[in-house]
Design an enzyme around this catalytic site. Sequence first.
Site, mmCIF file in Angstrom:
data_model
loop_
_atom_site.group_PDB
_atom_site.id
_atom_site.type_symbol
_atom_site.label_atom_id
_atom_site.label_comp_id
_atom_site.label_asym_id
_atom_site.label_seq_id
_atom_site.Cartn_x
_atom_site.Cartn_y
_atom_site.Cartn_z
ATOM 1 N N GLU A 187 12.213 -7.539 -11.481
ATOM 2 C CA GLU A 187 13.290 -7.246 -10.660
ATOM 3 C C GLU A 187 14.274 -8.463 -10.954
ATOM 4 O OE1 GLU A 187 11.700 -6.370 -6.807
ATOM 5 O OE2 GLU A 187 11.595 -4.310 -7.228
ATOM 6 N N ASP A 230 5.212 1.366 -5.482
ATOM 7 C CA ASP A 230 5.555 0.267 -4.602
ATOM 8 C C ASP A 230 5.308 0.610 -3.060
ATOM 9 O OD1 ASP A 230 6.756 -2.201 -3.702
ATOM 10 O OD2 ASP A 230 8.777 -1.474 -3.912
ATOM 11 N N GLU A 261 7.773 -1.785 5.093
ATOM 12 C CA GLU A 261 8.880 -1.695 4.425
ATOM 13 C C GLU A 261 9.296 -0.026 4.135
ATOM 14 O OE1 GLU A 261 9.065 -3.329 0.317
ATOM 15 O OE2 GLU A 261 10.957 -2.262 -0.066
HETATM 16 O O1 GCW Z 1 8.795 -3.721 -2.600
HETATM 17 C C1 GCW Z 1 9.737 -4.457 -3.110
HETATM 18 C C2 GCW Z 1 10.849 -4.821 -2.344
HETATM 19 C C3 GCW Z 1 11.478 -6.224 -2.776
HETATM 20 C C4 GCW Z 1 10.192 -6.973 -3.263
HETATM 21 C C5 GCW Z 1 9.476 -6.586 -4.471
HETATM 22 C C6 GCW Z 1 8.076 -7.094 -4.775
HETATM 23 C C7 GCW Z 1 10.118 -9.244 -2.746
HETATM 24 O O2 GCW Z 1 11.660 -3.677 -2.250
HETATM 25 O O3 GCW Z 1 12.015 -6.367 -1.651
HETATM 26 O O4 GCW Z 1 10.694 -8.237 -3.482
HETATM 27 O O5 GCW Z 1 8.988 -5.190 -4.081
HETATM 28 O O6 GCW Z 1 7.097 -6.959 -4.231
HETATM 29 O O7 GCW Z 1 8.290 -8.163 -5.492
#
Ligand code: GCW
Length: 677
Positions: free
Chosen positions: A268, A341, A369
């Site tokens: 990311e 995720d 989240e």
């Molecule tokens: O779950 C996703 C999130 C991001 C997060 C990323 C990760 C810290 O939306 O906010 O960043 O994964 O785990 O690196």
Amino acid sequence: MIRKLLVSLFLLVSISGLHAEDGSRLWLRQDGTANATVECLLHSLVLDKAQAELKQFWKGNPVSLQLFSDAEHVALGREGYTIRTSGENIVLGSVSEAGLLYAAYHLLRLQAMGEDIASLDIRERPAYDVRILNHWDNLDGTIERGYAGHSLWKWEELPGTVSSRYEAYARANASIGINATVLNNVNASPEMLSTDYLQKVKVLADIFRPYNIKVYLSVNFASPMVLGKLSTADPLDKNVSAWWKAKVQEIYSLIPDFGGFLVKANSEGQPGPCDYHRTHAEGANMMAEALKPYGGIVMWRAFVYSPSDNDRAKQAYLEFQPLDGKFLDNVIVQVKNGPIDFQPREPYSPLFGAMKHTPLMVEFQVTQEYLGHSNHLAYLAPMWKEFFDYVAPNTIQAVSGVANIGDEANWCGNDLAQANWYAFGRLAWNPELTSEAIVQEWLKQTFTTDTKFTGPMEDMMMRSREAVVDYMMPLGLHHIFAWGHHYGPEPWCIIPGARPDWLPSYYHQADKEGLGFDRSHTGSNAVAQYPESLAKQFDSIDTCPEEFLLWFHHVPWKHQMKSGATLWDELCRHYEQGLKETRSFCQTWKEMKPYVDAERYNAIAERLQIQANDAVWWKDACLLYFQTFSKMPFPKDVERPVYKLKKLMKVKLPISNYERPTPEMLPRDGKIPAYKE
Ligand code: GCW
């Protein structure tokens, strides 16, 4: 008049014994007037803490804390312990002071739960050496995916001013066996390693040490460039490795028991070794070498997915599996529980079991989240236990959890979400514990031991995560969240120019034929990353567990499910079931009123109502949208939608990654509040 009212209110509250509570005491609510007899011949920071806790809170027979070096205690490991009744005394035994601290908290827990403590014979050994919280806290005080206010760490006040919550935090963690913490976000600011910040970190480490908690930091791979002004961060460049070695030396001069680094690299947009055509192993090993002389470790995250044509669910495996055996022995690869995720339900990540020569640890997400932030009740132990059903606990080295803790009075933004912090610690200590046993412990300590309360509450909490799955993403659906904040539904979401794998349609693949992502051999073949027998099971639409059906298959709308219903009808019924559950939670909670103080009662009631309203929103949004593809009517036994799809498609919550929505922002009673910038 007002005074009179206040006095009678006060009397009422004191008579009922239900004082207003802000939730700040968590599960540690015993009164501290015990003045117990505690014998301990040695002194140390940790031992003094254990002794002080018992002295203040233990109301039973005299306790003696003893260090042992016999075979039994050696076999229980550094942090294991025994608790035994011996005549009129209770003896806590361990090879280390840390073990005695955990023994003390164990004994106090038994007391708080009203357990029989007449004759004790307990042996405990934690399953993992590292039981660690990951804070996604930024240096500016915001928390990525944090829904309980701002960061606990007041960086601008440190090192001079020390909040009393730092110690309260350490104590709460120690009481449930958590022994490590990563203070900052994996999207790490290089600034974290500046000398100024390290001085602040030192203060926290000093406060945590008596509670046997080690501090770790997330580091930015490009730190040598930003802080050290080097022209590269290439892990094979000798100036780069020298920079890291010097930095590590500086850290250990301040914090001699520093734990190590957590690294999000080439994920990311974060920098990493691949920027220099080096592998993750080369990057991790360079840092591991710097930490090795001090006993520090690197936790290297496997959360990677590049903008490629490959199914996102396959990517971590594709990138990391070939590196098996290439990491130094003080590196642990940290893998999220599922391949995508932190969705409400995912199959386990196939990397577990596929890297036999690399230590692995799991990353759970305690903060919600993708499960309604701190507005929704979702007791997560059953989700983590589901992971352990597939991944044998003894095949991994450590357990981490992304914290749900902020600076709000009740720590977690929702009193009931404290149960997830608690459960994380208890499962990291012993993954064999049942979700039911853990929630009972938590309920008894946090509210009351009255079974008229703990019975219905256990039942409600045990059902809560499945309810979230049902009203958000049943049958293996995943990632159909609204853009950015991941709170509400947006299965239709289109953002011009966005990566396809950041959009819901990539995951649900709805079309006139059916719904779901084909990851079988006819599709992306992600199933092949699993061990053969499982791969076979997941690969066939007939044998794939229905809870993962739309994860692994694109299923025709009229496909006959095990119940005999079509996929469409079954989908509708799951959404309906989830909604009904949330309403029943509101009802159960009403019945719990006599057992709870007014403040926590009202706060929780408000949240449960939001959840029930949101469940209607989710159900209507998803079903009305998917109906545009299935063209099938709602089954008769399913409630008609309250909202119109067109209106739902206009809902845009004005929140960031750092906030939870307030009731005013949310659709309720069929009304959608106007969108305000
Ligand atoms: O779950 C996703 C999130 C991001 C997060 C990323 C990760 C810290 O939306 O906010 O960043 O994964 O785990 O690196």
